[in-house]
Enzyme design. Structure first.
Site, mmCIF file in Angstrom:
data_model
loop_
_atom_site.group_PDB
_atom_site.id
_atom_site.type_symbol
_atom_site.label_atom_id
_atom_site.label_comp_id
_atom_site.label_asym_id
_atom_site.label_seq_id
_atom_site.Cartn_x
_atom_site.Cartn_y
_atom_site.Cartn_z
ATOM 1 N N GLU A 95 30.456 -24.677 73.725
ATOM 2 C CA GLU A 95 30.612 -23.451 72.941
ATOM 3 C C GLU A 95 31.290 -22.325 73.699
ATOM 4 O OE1 GLU A 95 26.496 -23.176 74.868
ATOM 5 O OE2 GLU A 95 27.840 -24.719 74.090
ATOM 6 N N VAL A 136 29.728 -0.744 58.891
ATOM 7 C CA VAL A 136 30.189 -1.977 58.255
ATOM 8 C C VAL A 136 29.062 -2.670 57.500
ATOM 9 C CG1 VAL A 136 31.192 -4.260 58.676
ATOM 10 C CG2 VAL A 136 31.941 -2.308 60.037
ATOM 11 N N ASP A 137 27.910 -2.849 58.151
ATOM 12 C CA ASP A 137 26.840 -3.670 57.571
ATOM 13 C C ASP A 137 26.303 -3.081 56.272
ATOM 14 O OD1 ASP A 137 27.198 -5.192 59.858
ATOM 15 O OD2 ASP A 137 25.535 -4.247 60.928
ATOM 16 N N SER A 138 25.908 -1.820 56.296
ATOM 17 C CA SER A 138 25.335 -1.228 55.080
ATOM 18 C C SER A 138 26.381 -1.112 53.983
ATOM 19 C CB SER A 138 24.712 0.141 55.377
ATOM 20 O OG SER A 138 25.682 1.079 55.791
ATOM 21 N N HIS A 192 28.615 -27.043 78.382
ATOM 22 C CA HIS A 192 28.537 -26.147 77.218
ATOM 23 C C HIS A 192 29.852 -26.180 76.438
ATOM 24 C CE1 HIS A 192 24.637 -24.234 77.952
ATOM 25 N NE2 HIS A 192 24.909 -24.399 79.229
ATOM 26 N N CYS A 196 23.050 -29.835 77.430
ATOM 27 C CA CYS A 196 22.409 -29.539 78.720
ATOM 28 C C CYS A 196 20.925 -29.896 78.703
ATOM 29 C CB CYS A 196 22.651 -28.088 79.118
ATOM 30 S SG CYS A 196 24.363 -27.809 79.587
#
Length: 509
Positions: free
Chosen positions: A169, A224-226, A167, A79
């Site tokens: 994506e 989840v992350d930690s 686009h 774009c």
């Protein structure tokens, strides 16, 4: 060294989605603001120029020096990126007579070109631009168009530079992944070797080299992350990782005990700290959401710092920072306006004097879960709904008291356990209950009551950036409402939130 696709961000709302689609091809990519281009190293295999809310003709339109990348790397302009390349080469880009937004269909596809091979004639794409390319230099060849857009896809002859005015994506571009694979794999030559197992191997090796025999402290939350960060660090440095789990009095019911038990079964070196009274006392009389967040954050730092000092010779603070946090903190126009002040980036006070290690700061949330799965972690941890850092403190609207916490914990427990028992928990992204600062009239038995109202919230999402409210079955909502009102003293009315993000946020505060 890992192959990299460099994505230069001109401010498009879709830039993160481009990165996610590239990574789905097992190719590592990084997003950098157009005005903070990194050193161009030999492991960069190609460059994607993002879209933008600007027009190329705007006075303040973002600009880069294309000579640094053109003919040196394969380039794909999307774009704005496509229009910018044309304009810089002396072509003509003007506002469209009709704003081109929405579905369109590609025609006259050159199936011999490396970028467009494999695309179906008439394949659907998603347009979103106010400008269009009217004329381009002679060395530009059109390799696909639409009924309204001549230069829907172009290629500059004798170099690997391409532009598309749609686009690839987004979901509505049905064969966007084919086009991106053509660019990333065939044109850029990426091998698709960036997998969970390769990430784990590389990360653990890098952590061993970086940390050596140093001690590391990590504030762990049960999320989840930690949790994934903790397992990676544990595999790298073993008992030199010290995990601290703070009970701020705003956790879900039974959460402190159950999370500690889970981590101890995983072999982690973890200490639980009961700091409920400190947090609740500091929050007394405070109703403003931003003040509550800051009080909770500062209290956590105090407790965490006190506990860290009990461990001798700690050199590092580990954080579960993930890639969206990093992108947000270095956005095109600088850090975004404060919507809420509790994410991980830049949250360490100077007095702690610790170096930072963030093993997940290149990953999106869904990638973190894939890494955890490859590490053999429990689905109970990996599939746990996101839970805000300030906990129930921002789900109790208004002042926080022990009684309000008790009410909300009981309501939330009935709701979440009900979702699990009815097979609904894993079908939604996040669920929780909110205690409203209003009371309503009700009748319980033969008596008139004037008690609290709670709202139930459930949303579907992939990354939390946008979210739709979940259409839970009426029978389920009726049963949960009845259970809450009958079993939780102090509640006589239950409502269900049917707002999507945007315009609403997932949390109420």
């Amino acid at each position: 060294m890992e192959e990299i696709i460099l994505i230069l961000d001109f401010g498009s709302q879709y830039t993160q989605l481009i990165a996610r689609r590239v990574r789905e091809l097992n190719v590592y990519c990084e997003i950098h603001p157009y005005n903070k281009i990194p050193e161009m190293t030999k492991n960069i295999k190609g460059v994607i120029l993002s879209g933008s809310p600007f027009s190329v003709s705007d006075k303040n339109a973002p600009q880069i020096n294309l000579s640094k990348i053109r003919k040196k790397y394969p380039v794909l302009g999307v774009c704005y990126g496509a229009q910018y390349i044309v304009q810089q080469c002396g072509g003509e880009v003007l506002p469209s007579e009709i704003r081109e937004y929405g579905r369109a269909n590609l025609s006259n596809i050159n199936s011999e070109n490396e970028l467009t091979k494999g695309l179906s004639e008439g394949t659907q794409v998603w347009m979103s631009h106010g400008d269009t390319i009217l004329n381009a230099p002679d060395d530009y060849e059109v390799i696909a168009g639409t009924s309204d857009v001549q230069f829907a896809v172009y290629h500059i002859k004798n170099e690997k530079t391409y532009g598309i005015q749609f686009h690839p994506e987004v979901y509505h571009t049905t064969e966007g992944k084919i086009l991106l694979r053509n660019f990333v794999s065939d044109i850029c030559g990426c091998g698709g070797s960036w997998t969970p197992s390769s990430f784990i191997e590389t990360t653990i090796s890098g952590l061993k080299q970086k940390l050596g025999n140093d001690k590391v402290v990590l504030g762990i939350s049960g999320g989840v992350d930690s949790s994934v960060a903790a397992v990676l660090l544990h595999k790298a440095i073993g008992k030199n990782l010290h995990c601290i789990f703070v009970d701020n009095g705003l956790l879900r019911k039974y959460e402190f005990e159950s999370v500690l038990d889970q981590y101890q079964h995983m072999g982690l070196n973890i200490k639980g700290v009961d700091a409920k009274d400190l947090f609740i006392n500091r929050l007394k009389g405070v109703s403003d959401p931003e003040k509550k967040r800051k009080i909770i954050g500062n209290a956590f730092i105090k407790v965490f710092d006190d506990e860290a000092h009990k461990i001798q010779d700690v050199k590092w603070l580990a954080q579960g920072t993930i890639y969206p946090d990093v992108i947000e903190s270095v956005s095109v126009n600088g850090p975004s306006a404060t919507i809420k002040s509790h994410h991980n980036v830049g949250g360490l006070p100077d007095f702690m004097k610790l170096k930072i290690v963030e093993p997940l700061n290149s990953l999106f949330k869904d990638e973190v879960r894939k890494i955890g799965n490859a590490l053999g972690m429990s689905p109970d941890i990996l599939n746990r709904h996101p839970f805000p850092g300030p906990g129930l403190g921002i789900r109790i609207l208004g002042e926080i008291t022990n009684e309000k916490v008790r009410i909300l914990q009981d309501v939330d427990h009935i709701y979440v356990e009900g979702l699990k028992e009815n097979g609904l928990y894993h079908k939604i992204w996040q669920a929780g209950a909110i205690l409203l600062p209003v009371q309503s009239v009700g009748v319980m038995g033969d008596e008139r009551t004037y008690e609290n109202v709670v709202a139930l919230r459930a949303v579907g999402s992939t990354d939390g950036m946008t979210a739709d409210w979940s259409q839970l079955p009426y029978e389920f909502l009726a049963k949960i409402s009845s259970d809450i009102i009958n079993k939780v003293k102090g509640v006589n009315r239950v409502v269900y939130d049917i707002s999507s993000k945007p315009p609403a946020t997932i949390e109420w505060e």
